[in-house]
Enzyme design. Structure first.
Site, PDB file in Angstrom:
ATOM      1  N   PHE A 182       0.843  -1.193   0.000  1.00 41.17           N
ATOM      2  CA  PHE A 182       0.000   0.000   0.000  1.00 41.17           C
ATOM      3  C   PHE A 182       0.878   1.243   0.000  1.00 41.17           C
ATOM      4  O   PHE A 182       2.078   1.162   0.284  1.00 41.17           O
ATOM      5  CB  PHE A 182      -0.930  -0.019   1.219  1.00 41.17           C
ATOM      6  CG  PHE A 182      -2.371   0.186   0.870  1.00 41.17           C
ATOM      7  CD1 PHE A 182      -3.045  -0.710   0.056  1.00 41.17           C
ATOM      8  CD2 PHE A 182      -3.072   1.301   1.340  1.00 41.17           C
ATOM      9  CE1 PHE A 182      -4.386  -0.518  -0.263  1.00 41.17           C
ATOM     10  CE2 PHE A 182      -4.410   1.495   1.025  1.00 41.17           C
ATOM     11  CZ  PHE A 182      -5.065   0.589   0.231  1.00 41.17           C
ATOM     12  N   GLU A 184      -6.378   2.356  -3.716  1.00 39.39           N
ATOM     13  CA  GLU A 184      -4.921   2.388  -3.767  1.00 39.39           C
ATOM     14  C   GLU A 184      -4.355   0.966  -3.843  1.00 39.39           C
ATOM     15  O   GLU A 184      -3.235   0.753  -4.304  1.00 39.39           O
ATOM     16  CB  GLU A 184      -4.419   3.073  -2.483  1.00 39.39           C
ATOM     17  CG  GLU A 184      -2.953   3.338  -2.413  1.00 39.39           C
ATOM     18  CD  GLU A 184      -2.650   4.263  -1.231  1.00 39.39           C
ATOM     19  OE1 GLU A 184      -3.005   5.444  -1.313  1.00 39.39           O
ATOM     20  OE2 GLU A 184      -2.083   3.787  -0.241  1.00 39.39           O
ATOM     21  N   HIS A 210     -11.246  13.105  -0.547  1.00 47.16           N
ATOM     22  CA  HIS A 210     -11.453  11.753  -0.042  1.00 47.16           C
ATOM     23  C   HIS A 210     -11.582  11.665   1.476  1.00 47.16           C
ATOM     24  O   HIS A 210     -12.380  10.881   1.983  1.00 47.16           O
ATOM     25  CB  HIS A 210     -10.287  10.884  -0.497  1.00 47.16           C
ATOM     26  CG  HIS A 210     -10.378   9.446  -0.068  1.00 47.16           C
ATOM     27  ND1 HIS A 210     -11.469   8.659  -0.390  1.00 47.16           N
ATOM     28  CD2 HIS A 210      -9.538   8.648   0.643  1.00 47.16           C
ATOM     29  CE1 HIS A 210     -11.286   7.439   0.104  1.00 47.16           C
ATOM     30  NE2 HIS A 210     -10.134   7.411   0.746  1.00 47.16           N
ATOM     31  N   GLU A 218     -13.128   9.220  11.812  1.00 45.69           N
ATOM     32  CA  GLU A 218     -12.809  10.361  10.957  1.00 45.69           C
ATOM     33  C   GLU A 218     -13.287  11.680  11.547  1.00 45.69           C
ATOM     34  O   GLU A 218     -12.696  12.729  11.303  1.00 45.69           O
ATOM     35  CB  GLU A 218     -13.406  10.169   9.552  1.00 45.69           C
ATOM     36  CG  GLU A 218     -12.882  11.204   8.551  1.00 45.69           C
ATOM     37  CD  GLU A 218     -13.308  10.939   7.113  1.00 45.69           C
ATOM     38  OE1 GLU A 218     -13.744   9.802   6.820  1.00 45.69           O
ATOM     39  OE2 GLU A 218     -13.208  11.856   6.290  1.00 45.69           O
TER      40      GLU A 218
END
Lengths: 549, 318
Positions: A98, A226, A327, A351
């Site tokens: 990643f 990703e 994003h 978040e």
């Protein structure tokens, strides 16, 4: 849900309140995976350093250390609860590569990792018997005598407002991505918890740090994981060049997201973009065509479907046009390591919170990790807190206040400017002036626009006047929350006169550790302009260095 | 391109019965049916109620009937749904309508809860992960892919006549645990799934397979559960006898012996049930639909038998 589960396991009386059914929450859309230093040869230090570097040294290193130390156990716990992670030859967990990571440590379920984890969390809530109030929309957070005391929520099925008393409240309300247009975020990501906490007196931190993901579809902003690049996909410009070699000679396509997004945007701005299918050349290619078709279908099946549906591209045969798109919000409600905000009894995780582990730029596959680690932590601490305090006296008056506000909106004549129009203007303004590139004039223009939007919002009507499932009224509440998030983003972005992580100021293109190795916190004042406050970044073992990938 | 949406509306505070309303709008070439719905809601009628969130076929909010078929709206392109410029949108079936396109998912979730939808792992916790072959995980992920949108339930023909049926989504979910090598209570699960409302109530109409936007193929999972239940010895059930009799009759004669099927499904010794069949038999007789008691072998029946024998041999060796 991780927070609710933990609190329940510690014998608290827990209610989960959500404006959508819990499995519709936006974690469901996380594709690529979850990071943990589990494999032989990996270490928490390595994961922590990658995260620190990814954050452009704005992340608090004590929080990052905690995240990395706990990660392995957290992923094992998820597996033990039932998440069907991808396995290697011996039946052990096996990771993929990643972005921004010095080795493969991203554990995954195809390209539906968030979905797989979220559903297991829901299963565990059912098993534990947590009471769920689904499709209840929170309109007010009640603070009494400086303590969190409860909240008011509207039950969408009936339109009725309810008062819920609580000794502790944990906000896990996700990001505010819809403040931008376009965005990879779901329509529900409207920063509700951020605004509720902010207005209740808890400051928001690092709000200028808004992540643009390098690979989103032009047509509807959908995310192309990703994990595609982790599994070997390459970015190319209109000339067919792998342009990332120029910008990040070591990590190439797997540099951290802010770096790749800026590189892609630079190529596009320089006229080396490819056709976006909408009449412009605002994209670059995400090229998977050299990968085996079956390999793509097993590991990236979800984005294969998305590209086919929304871009009309078969990624196993054609390169797919993608572009950077909003994003993730690195900033949020400032919390400590226990998830506690500055208001006793009020917690936040995920978040909507800012611990801060992501600093200026979040690494891919660290967000799911953030939610489970600090959800767990906040749940445990809130349960403990609730054991030690009594309910605060709270009058039904707060319910009447929400009812009065709803009535005021409902009674406006239906023919005014729609909330959708205001929201669109907000999103486009933010994307234009507070996106990949920023400079003071644009940001100031955006802030002025925002204040006019706030005025327009005060007059905007809803067309639906009914009680049952009035989504129109919900959008109205949400837009109010979004305007708050946007204001804090712009204020912080104007304030930070340097470039760091996702915040790139064309008028201040360098990182300035002398002046700006610190967090910006924006506080709410009911009767005046928001306050600005600074907090030093916690450094433990990693000194800021130039960031090269 | 220009397109007209014909949307089924129902406002419980105003309407006595549902009504259709047309909206005409401009949409993009690759737009989804949902994109158009959002546009209508934002630009034409803010009171239009529907659920939607992720726009990327993963949150499971926006299942509805598009031109009569259950579809995830965000995963259906307008140009496919409205080649002639008209698309009809209605709420899902088999669930009560709350308002416009919003249905009450309560019964859906109730069934999901009924199958004990969580893993029961071994009591002895390993230090790290439970070991499991990736092949098994891939099989499980085929069902984990379910987004609980309800499209399969919308058109389930059994749910329609018996709302007690657990239904395709919940049963697929049950399979997800039975298929998981980490799960420990399969026997108990299979026993309870063999009861009324469970796996033997499915009529294999294939509608759920067709409806599922994530290729979960719920009916296939129900059939897999049946095989597992039989393996675990849960065979005292009309469904098991029915499928055994069906197979045996084809094996013996090359075609289905309907008379034998009816009797063997109940069991030769199950007198009350057999007597219960009498009125059906009489009605069949009256209508001239009574299968002949003399069931003849089809030409080539021996070939069919050979196929059965080969398959049975193969099954034994695996």
């Amino acid at each position: 849900m991780r927070a609710a589960l933990e609190a329940k396991r510690r014998h608290a009386d827990v209610a989960l309140i959500s404006k959508v059914h819990p499995v519709r929450s936006h974690s469901v859309a996380a594709q690529g995976g979850i990071n943990a230093p589990l494999s032989a040869g990996d270490s928490w230090e390595s994961h922590a350093f990658d995260t620190v570097k990814g954050s452009d040294y704005l992340g608090d290193q004590d929080a990052i250390e905690f995240l990395s130390r706990e990660a392995a156990q957290a992923v094992v716990d998820l597996e033990n609860m039932g998440v069907a992670f991808h396995r290697g030859p011996e039946g052990k967990l096996a990771p993929r590569n990643f972005g921004g990571a010095s080795q493969a440590r991203t554990y995954f379920v195809g390209a539906i990792t968030g979905h797989a984890i979220l559903h297991v969390m829901f299963e565990q809530l059912l098993k534990a018997g947590v009471k769920i109030y689904e499709e209840w929309f929170v309109t007010h957070l009640a603070i009494e005598g400086g303590f969190a005391a409860g909240l008011v929520a509207q039950e969408m099925l009936t339109g009725k407002f309810h008062l819920i008393r609580a000794k502790a409240i944990i906000l896990c309300t996700g990001g505010c991505g819809r403040v931008y247009e376009p965005s990879t975020n779901a329509l529900i990501c409207t920063g509700d918890g951020m605004s509720l906490a902010w207005r209740a007196g808890a400051p928001l931190m690092d709000m200028e740090m808004v992540q643009y993901h390098p690979t989103t579809l032009a047509n509807n902003g959908a995310l192309m994981t990703e994990g595609a690049r982790g599994d070997g996909a390459q970015l190319r410009n209109a000339l067919g060049d792998r342009f990332m070699i120029k910008y990040a000679p070591n990590k190439i396509d797997l540099a951290s997201r802010d770096v790749v997004s800026r590189a892609a945007q630079t190529e596009i701005d320089a006229g080396r973009g490819v056709d976006d299918g909408l009449g412009g050349k605002t994209c670059v290619y995400l090229d998977c065509t050299h990968l085996d078709r079956d390999f793509i279908l097993e590991r990236l099946g979800e984005i294969y479907e998305l590209a086919l549906q929304f871009a009309n591209v078969d990624i196993t045969r054609q390169p797919c046009p993608v572009r950077p798109g909003m994003h993730y919000q690195m900033g949020g409600i400032k919390t400590d390591l226990d998830g506690a905000t500055r208001i006793p009894g009020l917690y936040a995780a995920g978040e909507c919170a800012c611990v801060s582990v992501h600093g200026g730029n979040r690494l891919g596959a660290n967000s799911l990790l953030d939610t489970v680690i600090f959800g767990h932590r906040a749940g445990a601490h809130a349960a403990e807190f609730a054991r030690q305090v009594d309910f605060r006296p709270l009058s039904e008056g707060v319910v009447m206040e929400s009812e009065r506000r709803a009535q005021a909106v409902l009674s406006r004549p239906a023919n005014g400017e729609s909330i959708a129009k205001i929201r669109l203007d907000l999103g486009r303004t933010m994307h234009q002036h507070a996106g990949v590139w920023r400079e003071v004039k644009g940001l100031q223009t955006a802030l002025n626009t925002l204040y006019t939007l706030k005025e327009r919002y005060q007059k905007a009507p809803v067309q639906d006047k009914g009680k049952v499932f009035n989504t129109n009224l919900v959008f109205h509440w949400e837009l109010g929350y979004m305007l708050d998030s946007a204001e804090t983003i712009l204020l912080s972005a104007i304030h930070r006169t340097e470039s760091r992580g996702a915040h790139y100021r064309t008028d201040y293109p360098e990182r300035d550790d002398q002046r700006w190795l610190k967090h910006i916190l924006v506080g709410y004042r009911p009767d005046g302009a928001p306050t600005i406050e600074y907090l030093p970044v916690t450094l433990t073992r990693w000194k800021p260095e130039p960031r090269v990938y | 391109m220009q397109v007209t949406y014909r949307i089924k509306r129902f406002d419980p505070e105003v309407d006595k019965t549902p009504r259709f309303q047309d909206f005409t709008l401009q949409v993009g070439e690759n737009d989804s049916v949902l994109d158009g719905m959002i546009k209508i809601r934002e630009e034409q009628d803010g009171s239009l109620a529907l659920r939607c969130s992720c726009r990327a076929a993963i949150c499971g909010s926006c299942a509805m009937r598009v031109n009569g078929e259950p579809r995830l709206m965000c995963k259906t392109r307008i140009r496919d749904a409205a080649p002639e410029g008209l698309v009809k949108v209605e709420p899902m079936g088999n669930l009560p309508v709350v308002k416009d396109l919003v249905v009450d998912m309560g019964p859906f979730w109730q069934k999901v809860r009924a199958v004990k939808p969580w893993l029961e792992p071994p009591a002895a916790k390993p230090e790290r992960e439970y070991l499991a072959p990736n092949e098994a995980m891939r099989e499980v992920v085929g069902v984990v892919a379910c987004i609980m949108c309800g499209a399969c339930v919308s058109d389930c023909t059994v749910w329609e006549v018996d709302p007690n049926f657990l239904g395709p989504a919940a049963l697929a979910k049950a399979y997800r645990f039975v298929a998981d090598p980490r799960n420990t209570d399969n026997d108990e699960r299979l026993k309870s799934l063999t009861e009324y409302t469970g796996i033997w109530d499915c009529t294999h109409c294939f509608y759920c397979v067709q409806a599922c936007p994530k290729d979960v193929a719920p009916m296939e999972r129900i059939l897999a559960l049946r095989r597992e239940a039989i393996k675990h010895g849960y065979t005292d059930h009309n469904g098991v006898r029915h499928s055994d009799s069906f197979a045996q009759s084809v094996k013996d004669s090359g075609s289905l012996n309907e008379g034998r099927l009816a009797v063997e499904t109940q069991g030769y010794l199950n007198l009350p049930a057999l007597i219960g069949l009498a009125p059906v038999g009489l009605r069949a007789l009256k209508a001239g639909k009574m299968p002949s008691p003399l069931h003849h072998k089809r030409p080539g029946a021996s070939q069919v038998k050979r196929i059965f024998n080969e398959l049975e041999k193969e099954e034994k060796t695996t």
